[in-house]
Design a protein around this motif. Structure first.
Motif, PDB file in Angstrom:
ATOM      1  N   LEU A 125       1.911 -11.813  -8.220  1.00 48.90           N
ATOM      2  CA  LEU A 125       3.222 -11.559  -7.521  1.00 48.90           C
ATOM      3  C   LEU A 125       3.235 -12.688  -6.251  1.00 48.90           C
ATOM      4  CD1 LEU A 125       2.925  -7.580  -6.789  1.00 48.90           C
ATOM      5  CD2 LEU A 125       4.143  -9.002  -8.787  1.00 48.90           C
ATOM      6  N   ARG A 126       4.376 -13.252  -6.159  1.00 45.25           N
ATOM      7  CA  ARG A 126       4.634 -14.129  -5.257  1.00 45.25           C
ATOM      8  C   ARG A 126       5.640 -13.591  -4.003  1.00 45.25           C
ATOM      9  NH1 ARG A 126       2.454 -18.900  -6.753  1.00 45.25           N
ATOM     10  NH2 ARG A 126       1.498 -19.087  -9.031  1.00 45.25           N
ATOM     11  N   THR A 127       6.748 -13.021  -4.339  1.00 44.66           N
ATOM     12  CA  THR A 127       7.650 -12.664  -3.386  1.00 44.66           C
ATOM     13  C   THR A 127       7.193 -11.550  -2.368  1.00 44.66           C
ATOM     14  OG1 THR A 127       8.838 -11.251  -5.019  1.00 44.66           O
ATOM     15  CG2 THR A 127       9.512 -13.563  -5.087  1.00 44.66           C
ATOM     16  N   GLU A 128       7.853 -11.412  -1.382  1.00 39.87           N
ATOM     17  CA  GLU A 128       7.532 -10.298  -0.611  1.00 39.87           C
ATOM     18  C   GLU A 128       7.796  -9.066  -0.906  1.00 39.87           C
ATOM     19  OE1 GLU A 128       9.042 -11.620   3.175  1.00 39.87           O
ATOM     20  OE2 GLU A 128       7.997 -13.258   3.551  1.00 39.87           O
ATOM     21  N   PRO A 129       8.994  -8.807  -1.490  1.00 42.93           N
ATOM     22  CA  PRO A 129       9.527  -7.468  -1.881  1.00 42.93           C
ATOM     23  C   PRO A 129       8.594  -7.132  -3.005  1.00 42.93           C
ATOM     24  CG  PRO A 129      11.548  -8.936  -1.640  1.00 42.93           C
ATOM     25  CD  PRO A 129      10.304  -9.835  -1.718  1.00 42.93           C
ATOM     26  N   GLU A 130       8.244  -7.890  -3.968  1.00 44.47           N
ATOM     27  CA  GLU A 130       7.095  -7.445  -5.256  1.00 44.47           C
ATOM     28  C   GLU A 130       5.987  -7.185  -4.490  1.00 44.47           C
ATOM     29  OE1 GLU A 130       8.733 -10.318  -8.758  1.00 44.47           O
ATOM     30  OE2 GLU A 130       7.164 -10.837  -7.363  1.00 44.47           O
ATOM     31  N   ILE A 131       5.391  -7.725  -3.469  1.00 45.23           N
ATOM     32  CA  ILE A 131       4.015  -7.301  -2.911  1.00 45.23           C
ATOM     33  C   ILE A 131       4.161  -6.009  -2.036  1.00 45.23           C
ATOM     34  CG2 ILE A 131       2.408  -7.907  -1.421  1.00 45.23           C
ATOM     35  CD1 ILE A 131       2.871 -10.832  -1.964  1.00 45.23           C
ATOM     36  N   ALA A 132       5.163  -5.888  -1.374  1.00 44.14           N
ATOM     37  CA  ALA A 132       5.309  -4.517  -0.543  1.00 44.14           C
ATOM     38  C   ALA A 132       5.673  -3.361  -1.671  1.00 44.14           C
ATOM     39  CB  ALA A 132       6.710  -4.723   0.200  1.00 44.14           C
ATOM     40  N   ALA A 133       6.471  -3.703  -2.729  1.00 45.65           N
ATOM     41  CA  ALA A 133       6.598  -2.455  -3.723  1.00 45.65           C
ATOM     42  C   ALA A 133       5.302  -2.175  -4.173  1.00 45.65           C
ATOM     43  CB  ALA A 133       7.576  -2.963  -4.608  1.00 45.65           C
ATOM     44  N   ALA A 134       4.419  -3.175  -4.643  1.00 46.93           N
ATOM     45  CA  ALA A 134       3.146  -2.785  -5.314  1.00 46.93           C
ATOM     46  C   ALA A 134       2.138  -2.079  -4.352  1.00 46.93           C
ATOM     47  CB  ALA A 134       2.403  -4.180  -5.897  1.00 46.93           C
ATOM     48  N   LEU A 135       1.903  -2.276  -2.878  1.00 47.97           N
ATOM     49  CA  LEU A 135       1.298  -1.648  -2.075  1.00 47.97           C
ATOM     50  C   LEU A 135       2.086  -0.557  -1.497  1.00 47.97           C
ATOM     51  CD1 LEU A 135      -0.289  -4.838  -0.336  1.00 47.97           C
ATOM     52  CD2 LEU A 135      -1.503  -2.999  -1.727  1.00 47.97           C
ATOM     53  N   GLY A 136       3.378  -0.364  -1.760  1.00 45.33           N
ATOM     54  CA  GLY A 136       3.928   0.800  -1.272  1.00 45.33           C
ATOM     55  C   GLY A 136       3.934   0.994   0.388  1.00 45.33           C
ATOM     56  N   SER A 137       4.203  -0.161   1.071  1.00 47.97           N
ATOM     57  CA  SER A 137       4.146  -0.109   2.418  1.00 47.97           C
ATOM     58  C   SER A 137       5.197  -1.464   2.634  1.00 47.97           C
ATOM     59  CB  SER A 137       2.844  -0.643   2.994  1.00 47.97           C
ATOM     60  OG  SER A 137       2.882  -0.518   4.411  1.00 47.97           O
ATOM     61  N   SER A 152      -1.579 -14.623  -5.757  1.00 52.91           N
ATOM     62  CA  SER A 152      -3.070 -14.618  -5.961  1.00 52.91           C
ATOM     63  C   SER A 152      -3.326 -13.228  -6.422  1.00 52.91           C
ATOM     64  CB  SER A 152      -3.847 -14.580  -4.689  1.00 52.91           C
ATOM     65  OG  SER A 152      -3.496 -15.689  -3.840  1.00 52.91           O
ATOM     66  N   TRP A 153      -2.615 -12.490  -6.668  1.00 52.00           N
ATOM     67  CA  TRP A 153      -3.035 -10.924  -7.209  1.00 52.00           C
ATOM     68  C   TRP A 153      -1.805 -10.366  -7.767  1.00 52.00           C
ATOM     69  CZ3 TRP A 153      -7.928 -11.359  -6.435  1.00 52.00           C
ATOM     70  CH2 TRP A 153      -8.069 -11.841  -5.136  1.00 52.00           C
ATOM     71  N   THR A 154      -2.131  -9.613  -9.042  1.00 48.68           N
ATOM     72  CA  THR A 154      -1.026  -9.043  -9.562  1.00 48.68           C
ATOM     73  C   THR A 154      -0.602  -7.620  -9.336  1.00 48.68           C
ATOM     74  OG1 THR A 154      -2.604  -7.865 -11.221  1.00 48.68           O
ATOM     75  CG2 THR A 154      -1.994 -10.295 -11.772  1.00 48.68           C
ATOM     76  N   ALA A 155       0.284  -7.091  -9.751  1.00 44.68           N
ATOM     77  CA  ALA A 155       0.950  -5.836  -9.195  1.00 44.68           C
ATOM     78  C   ALA A 155      -0.190  -4.737  -9.491  1.00 44.68           C
ATOM     79  CB  ALA A 155       2.135  -5.268 -10.042  1.00 44.68           C
ATOM     80  N   GLY A 156      -0.890  -4.872 -10.746  1.00 46.55           N
ATOM     81  CA  GLY A 156      -1.935  -3.993 -10.904  1.00 46.55           C
ATOM     82  C   GLY A 156      -2.996  -3.835 -10.234  1.00 46.55           C
ATOM     83  N   GLU A 157      -3.447  -5.205  -9.711  1.00 42.43           N
ATOM     84  CA  GLU A 157      -4.593  -5.334  -8.631  1.00 42.43           C
ATOM     85  C   GLU A 157      -4.097  -4.820  -7.252  1.00 42.43           C
ATOM     86  OE1 GLU A 157      -6.376  -9.276 -10.622  1.00 42.43           O
ATOM     87  OE2 GLU A 157      -5.141  -9.263  -9.136  1.00 42.43           O
ATOM     88  N   LEU A 158      -2.907  -5.047  -6.854  1.00 41.79           N
ATOM     89  CA  LEU A 158      -2.341  -4.404  -5.695  1.00 41.79           C
ATOM     90  C   LEU A 158      -2.427  -3.055  -5.762  1.00 41.79           C
ATOM     91  CD1 LEU A 158       0.037  -7.273  -4.508  1.00 41.79           C
ATOM     92  CD2 LEU A 158      -2.539  -7.049  -3.929  1.00 41.79           C
ATOM     93  N   ALA A 159      -2.056  -2.462  -6.940  1.00 39.94           N
ATOM     94  CA  ALA A 159      -1.702  -1.075  -7.008  1.00 39.94           C
ATOM     95  C   ALA A 159      -3.155  -0.307  -6.704  1.00 39.94           C
ATOM     96  CB  ALA A 159      -0.900  -0.590  -8.150  1.00 39.94           C
ATOM     97  N   ILE A 170       1.466  -4.776   6.063  1.00 42.26           N
ATOM     98  CA  ILE A 170       1.144  -5.674   5.095  1.00 42.26           C
ATOM     99  C   ILE A 170       1.247  -7.091   5.762  1.00 42.26           C
ATOM    100  CG2 ILE A 170       1.140  -6.879   2.806  1.00 42.26           C
ATOM    101  CD1 ILE A 170       2.637  -4.285   1.684  1.00 42.26           C
ATOM    102  N   VAL A 171       0.221  -7.687   5.647  1.00 44.46           N
ATOM    103  CA  VAL A 171       0.496  -9.224   6.412  1.00 44.46           C
ATOM    104  C   VAL A 171       0.229 -10.256   5.246  1.00 44.46           C
ATOM    105  CG1 VAL A 171      -0.335 -10.684   8.170  1.00 44.46           C
ATOM    106  CG2 VAL A 171      -0.310  -8.175   8.576  1.00 44.46           C
TER     107      VAL A 171
END
Length: 455
Positions: free
Chosen positions: A256-268, A396-403, A419-420
């Motif tokens: 994941l590279r974009t901010e919305p994708e990372i935020a959605a994967a971590l749920g925050s 650096s990380w995939t959606a599954g890894e962040l989840a 998230i920072v």
């Protein structure tokens, strides 16, 4: 890597960041090419030309080329050469014949030495000419050969008879007698021309008088592919396969590279982005053991698909980003006194950013940094923390890894409060005068506060 068109800058980045690994692959490819050249020894090729006099059609030339490489010709050539273990069947793979302009059959022979290649081409050419002449001799009919001479005698006799008829004709000047003598004269003239043409014809001349146009030239160089070509070809092939493999892996990457994708994967929610100096930072994969040392030796422990860090401002500007994140964190959790900072293991940029956050927070709230493995995420159980703050770098990380990290925080009863995102930037050299002013300013402020406190 995105789905944009692959540019030369991408390939240049692969070469620059994977140069040791690519160099090793090029050497391996060169060794493979050298080994291939040992399996296939050098070969030498030369050609002998055979001229076919007369007028020939294209299909006739093709037929003659097939005859030149026929089993009969090759068997005779092998028997004449007398090479041990080499028969007509083996020569079939070493001899080729093609038709060229000017009614020329070009016979090419390939052998392990220049001398053998020259002898092979000359011998096959000679056997081809001999075989072609023998075919013509065998096909000659004696009765057919006597026919032109009998026809010549018949023409001579007919011409004499015409002369006798012309002399015996009515010598008068009537129209009928004149016409008769004229027709007989024309007929005699035509027969005389036919006899002349028969005399010009050589019964031994024809398309079968093939001529070898000199001996074949002794080759001075190897026939392709040469050993040098195999070595260079192996090196280039391995290099291209390595580059294509890197590009394919980057295309298939799910990081994941974009901010919305990372935020959605971590749920925050995203609290902000901070910058980390790219000096001595290469997103190296941490770990020990022989495999990790080999990866570091080859230079494959550094991510190549990350974009080139952009230029950043001074240190004061970067500190402002950290202070803003801390301020948003205090506004979001005003009663929080302690937070858990979760950083994925192997993310060097995120670890440095987390350390800077701890410094800028000044224990308000108190931040405790823990590294979490993305393959088997495990977060310490909740004690007196008010939640978990996830710090990581984009791409650096995939959606599954962040989840998985988010689930590990939930299992440990930690709520992901924010998230920072950390990114690497290129810092500019700061003038000494600026460093002196930056260092002197806090000292004066402390001194003023001390005097005020004493009063």
């Amino acid at each position: 890597m995105s789905d944009d068109t692959i540019r030369l800058v991408t390939i240049g980045r692969i070469i620059r960041r994977r140069r040791r690994f690519l160099t090793l692959l090029v050497l391996v490819g060169a060794l493979v090419g050298y080994g291939t050249s040992l399996v296939f020894p050098p070969r030498y090729t030369t050609s002998a030309s055979v001229l076919l006099p007369g007028a020939w059609e294209e299909r006739e030339l093709l037929t003659q080329a097939e005859i030149a490489t026929s089993s009969v010709v090759l068997d005779r050539a092998a028997a004449t050469l007398g090479w041990s273990g080499v028969g007509g069947r083996e020569l079939r793979d070493q001899v080729s014949a093609t038709s060229a302009d000017g009614n020329i059959i070009k016979i090419s022979g390939t052998a392990g030495t220049p001398e053998r290649a020259q002898r092979l081409s000359d011998q096959v050419a000679q056997q081809f000419v001999t075989f072609a002449a023998r075919i013509v001799g065998d096909n000659t009919d004696p009765d057919t050969a006597e026919q032109p001479e009998a026809l010549r005698q018949l023409v001579v006799q007919t011409s004499r008879r015409i002369t006798e008829l012309a002399d015996a004709a009515d010598p008068g000047q009537t129209v009928e007698s004149v016409q008769t003598r004229t027709e007989l004269a024309k007929l005699r003239t035509a027969l005389q021309k036919a006899v002349a043409k028969l005399d010009e014809v050589d019964p031994t001349a024809g398309k079968t008088n093939l001529v070898v146009m000199g001996p074949a030239a002794r080759p001075t160089g190897e026939a392709p592919p040469t050993r040098t070509q195999l070595i260079v070809g192996g090196a280039v092939l391995f290099f291209l396969l390595a580059v294509i493999g890197h590009l394919t892996a980057a295309r298939m990457s799910r990081r994941l590279r974009t901010e919305p994708e990372i935020a959605a994967a971590l749920g925050s929610t995203l609290l902000g982005t901070v910058d980390v100096s790219a000096e001595r930072t290469g997103q190296r994969l941490e770990g020990g053991g022989p495999r990790a040392r080999i990866r570091r030796l080859l230079g494959v422990d550094v991510r190549w698909d990350l974009p080139i860090p952009q230029a950043s401002g001074d240190e004061a500007g970067r500190q402002i980003r950290y202070r803003r994140v801390c301020a948003r964190l205090r506004e979001r959790l005003p009663d929080a006194r302690r937070l858990l900072v979760v950083v994925p293991e192997g993310d060097e940029i995120a670890h440095r950013a987390a350390g800077q956050l701890v410094t800028e927070a000044r224990s308000d709230p108190s931040l405790r940094v823990v590294g979490v493995s993305v393959s088997q995420p495990l977060v310490p159980d909740r004690d007196d923390e008010s939640g978990a703050l996830v710090v990581l770098s984009a791409g650096s990380w995939t959606a599954g890894e962040l989840a998985g990290i988010a689930e590990a925080c939930t299992d440990a009863r930690h709520e992901v409060v924010g998230i920072v995102l950390a990114g690497a930037v290129r810092t500019r050299a700061t003038p000494p005068a600026a460093d002196a002013r930056r260092t002197a300013t806090p000292a004066l402020a402390v001194g003023d506060d001390t005097k005020g406190a004493s009063r």
